[in-house]
Design a protein around this motif. Sequence first.
Motif, PDB file in Angstrom:
ATOM      1  N   GLN A   1      36.168   9.635  26.181  1.00 54.74           N
ATOM      2  CA  GLN A   1      35.787  11.039  26.220  1.00 54.74           C
ATOM      3  C   GLN A   1      34.339  11.250  26.666  1.00 54.74           C
ATOM      4  O   GLN A   1      33.831  12.359  26.613  1.00 54.74           O
ATOM      5  CB  GLN A   1      35.989  11.657  24.829  1.00 54.74           C
ATOM      6  N   GLY A   2      33.679  10.175  27.073  1.00 57.85           N
ATOM      7  CA  GLY A   2      32.304  10.301  27.548  1.00 57.85           C
ATOM      8  C   GLY A   2      31.315   9.694  26.573  1.00 57.85           C
ATOM      9  O   GLY A   2      31.695   9.344  25.459  1.00 57.85           O
TER      10      GLY A   2
ATOM     11  N   ARG B   1      33.713  14.029  40.082  1.00 56.50           N
ATOM     12  CA  ARG B   1      33.101  15.334  39.800  1.00 56.50           C
ATOM     13  C   ARG B   1      33.655  15.965  38.533  1.00 56.50           C
ATOM     14  O   ARG B   1      32.938  16.660  37.801  1.00 56.50           O
ATOM     15  CB  ARG B   1      33.314  16.290  40.988  1.00 56.50           C
ATOM     16  N   GLY B   2      34.949  15.714  38.257  1.00 58.29           N
ATOM     17  CA  GLY B   2      35.579  16.351  37.107  1.00 58.29           C
ATOM     18  C   GLY B   2      34.963  15.926  35.793  1.00 58.29           C
ATOM     19  O   GLY B   2      34.572  16.771  34.962  1.00 58.29           O
ATOM     20  N   VAL B   3      34.847  14.623  35.555  1.00 58.74           N
ATOM     21  CA  VAL B   3      34.325  14.153  34.266  1.00 58.74           C
ATOM     22  C   VAL B   3      32.841  14.469  34.124  1.00 58.74           C
ATOM     23  O   VAL B   3      32.334  14.621  32.999  1.00 58.74           O
ATOM     24  CB  VAL B   3      34.578  12.646  34.068  1.00 58.74           C
ATOM     25  N   HIS B   4      32.129  14.571  35.248  1.00 54.47           N
ATOM     26  CA  HIS B   4      30.707  14.912  35.180  1.00 54.47           C
ATOM     27  C   HIS B   4      30.461  16.423  35.223  1.00 54.47           C
ATOM     28  O   HIS B   4      29.305  16.855  35.114  1.00 54.47           O
ATOM     29  CB  HIS B   4      29.953  14.230  36.319  1.00 54.47           C
ATOM     30  N   GLU B   5      31.538  17.168  35.398  1.00 59.88           N
ATOM     31  CA  GLU B   5      31.472  18.632  35.365  1.00 59.88           C
ATOM     32  C   GLU B   5      30.457  19.181  36.363  1.00 59.88           C
ATOM     33  O   GLU B   5      29.573  19.973  36.022  1.00 59.88           O
ATOM     34  CB  GLU B   5      31.167  19.120  33.939  1.00 59.88           C
TER      35      GLU B   5
ATOM     36  N   LEU C   1      35.341   0.936  36.567  1.00 60.75           N
ATOM     37  CA  LEU C   1      34.674   2.128  36.040  1.00 60.75           C
ATOM     38  C   LEU C   1      35.677   3.104  35.445  1.00 60.75           C
ATOM     39  O   LEU C   1      35.392   3.763  34.437  1.00 60.75           O
ATOM     40  CB  LEU C   1      33.883   2.805  37.157  1.00 60.75           C
ATOM     41  N   ALA C   2      36.856   3.185  36.060  1.00 62.38           N
ATOM     42  CA  ALA C   2      37.890   4.100  35.559  1.00 62.38           C
ATOM     43  C   ALA C   2      38.574   3.555  34.306  1.00 62.38           C
ATOM     44  O   ALA C   2      38.784   4.286  33.334  1.00 62.38           O
ATOM     45  CB  ALA C   2      38.933   4.342  36.657  1.00 62.38           C
ATOM     46  N   ALA C   3      38.924   2.276  34.333  1.00 63.54           N
ATOM     47  CA  ALA C   3      39.675   1.692  33.214  1.00 63.54           C
ATOM     48  C   ALA C   3      38.792   1.387  32.011  1.00 63.54           C
ATOM     49  O   ALA C   3      39.265   1.424  30.869  1.00 63.54           O
ATOM     50  CB  ALA C   3      40.381   0.420  33.684  1.00 63.54           C
ATOM     51  N   TYR C   4      37.518   1.089  32.256  1.00 67.75           N
ATOM     52  CA  TYR C   4      36.591   0.724  31.168  1.00 67.75           C
ATOM     53  C   TYR C   4      35.294   1.531  31.262  1.00 67.75           C
ATOM     54  O   TYR C   4      34.197   0.955  31.308  1.00 67.75           O
ATOM     55  CB  TYR C   4      36.280  -0.767  31.230  1.00 67.75           C
ATOM     56  N   PRO C   5      35.372   2.851  31.261  1.00 70.60           N
ATOM     57  CA  PRO C   5      34.146   3.649  31.440  1.00 70.60           C
ATOM     58  C   PRO C   5      33.144   3.474  30.309  1.00 70.60           C
ATOM     59  O   PRO C   5      31.943   3.677  30.515  1.00 70.60           O
ATOM     60  CB  PRO C   5      34.679   5.084  31.498  1.00 70.60           C
ATOM     61  N   GLU C   6      33.624   3.073  29.126  1.00 66.27           N
ATOM     62  CA  GLU C   6      32.707   2.873  28.005  1.00 66.27           C
ATOM     63  C   GLU C   6      31.847   1.626  28.173  1.00 66.27           C
ATOM     64  O   GLU C   6      30.811   1.474  27.499  1.00 66.27           O
ATOM     65  CB  GLU C   6      33.486   2.778  26.692  1.00 66.27           C
ATOM     66  N   VAL C   7      32.242   0.729  29.078  1.00 71.77           N
ATOM     67  CA  VAL C   7      31.519  -0.526  29.282  1.00 71.77           C
ATOM     68  C   VAL C   7      30.303  -0.323  30.185  1.00 71.77           C
ATOM     69  O   VAL C   7      29.269  -0.974  29.996  1.00 71.77           O
ATOM     70  CB  VAL C   7      32.459  -1.589  29.888  1.00 71.77           C
TER      71      VAL C   7
END
Length: 360
Positions: free
Chosen positions: A208-209, A238-242, A155-161
């Motif tokens: 970048q999301g 929590r950070g990336v989901h703000e 999930l961290a290395a390939y979040p776009e997948v």
Amino acid sequence: MRSLSDTLERLARLKSLGWEPTDAPSHLEALEGFGSNPGALAAKVYVPSLLPKHPALVVVLHGCTQTASGYDHGTGWSKLAERHGFVVLLPEQVRANNGNLCFNWFVPGDTRRGQGEAHSIRQMIDAVVSRHGIDTSRIYVSGLSAGGGMANAMLAAYPEVFAGGAIIAGLPYGVAATVPEAFDRMRGHGLPAPSALQSRLKAASTHQGPWPIISVWQGTQDNTVAAANAQAIIDQWRGVHEVGSRPDLEEKVDGQSKTVWKDARGKQVIEYNSIAGMGHGTPIDTALGDENVAPYLLDVGISSTLHSAKSWGLLRQGVEPLQAKTGGAKRPSVSSQEAKEPEGIQQIIESALRMAGLMR
């Protein structure tokens, strides 16, 4: 030495709880020719008999000492996939990589984007997507323990997948690089502050999301992976989901505590399922009819498989579980000692077989 009658009685009791000494006959197929496979992993796949157009894909990562087919037999992922029409990919560790069949969730060369085991799993996903017409907006990952750590690494290395992931008794990304560090983190020692955890997640890719939604599952009596890791995983995402440290919703699901964080648009982006009294393992519910007790597969009356699939929108309306929760007697749970010590069970079986003259 135990008497034969006592040994066989224990074997019968374990069998009645759904435990088998070897993997049950598997209907999974081997996944071959999926790429360069730098992590030297194996893989199996399940494709439902009636495959819809553009199905979803769930990647399922077993824990230490487990196999792909054994973990599938316990969690019921392929049975659920058959009824609801999605594909299941089950990467599998081999002993040449890790003697205990653990995915190497903490080794930088196996968890970085484009490297090692993580890249092998990425290649598997590409192959399954191509061969079965997967909807690339509906790819999910779930894993237990070391498999949970590797699920978080993916999930961290390939979040776009991935659209989402379920991390069961797992660990945060990028918190260990050696075996001693891995054991310390499993015990909850030396976990970084939330800001450092969030920095490591963001540094894992240039993405970048939007970011995958995250589900964390943890037993309150887990003495193998401390519950502090569950909180650290939540803090990491929590950070990336703000979202803030305080949850937006707390409720009971199947008698267990579920805590939810929502983003600015009101979407549930992080959830934490805390299972009271559960040790180290995947929570299952044998009353559903699809799931089976085994070491680290614990019948606690709530199914992480079913709830994950439901939260990801994979369940077809009107399709009921194999057995309604209200029907039939519920199997008793495996005791924590039996669930945590598969080696002891194996010794019991071997002793019984030797005494029966079926093994030397």
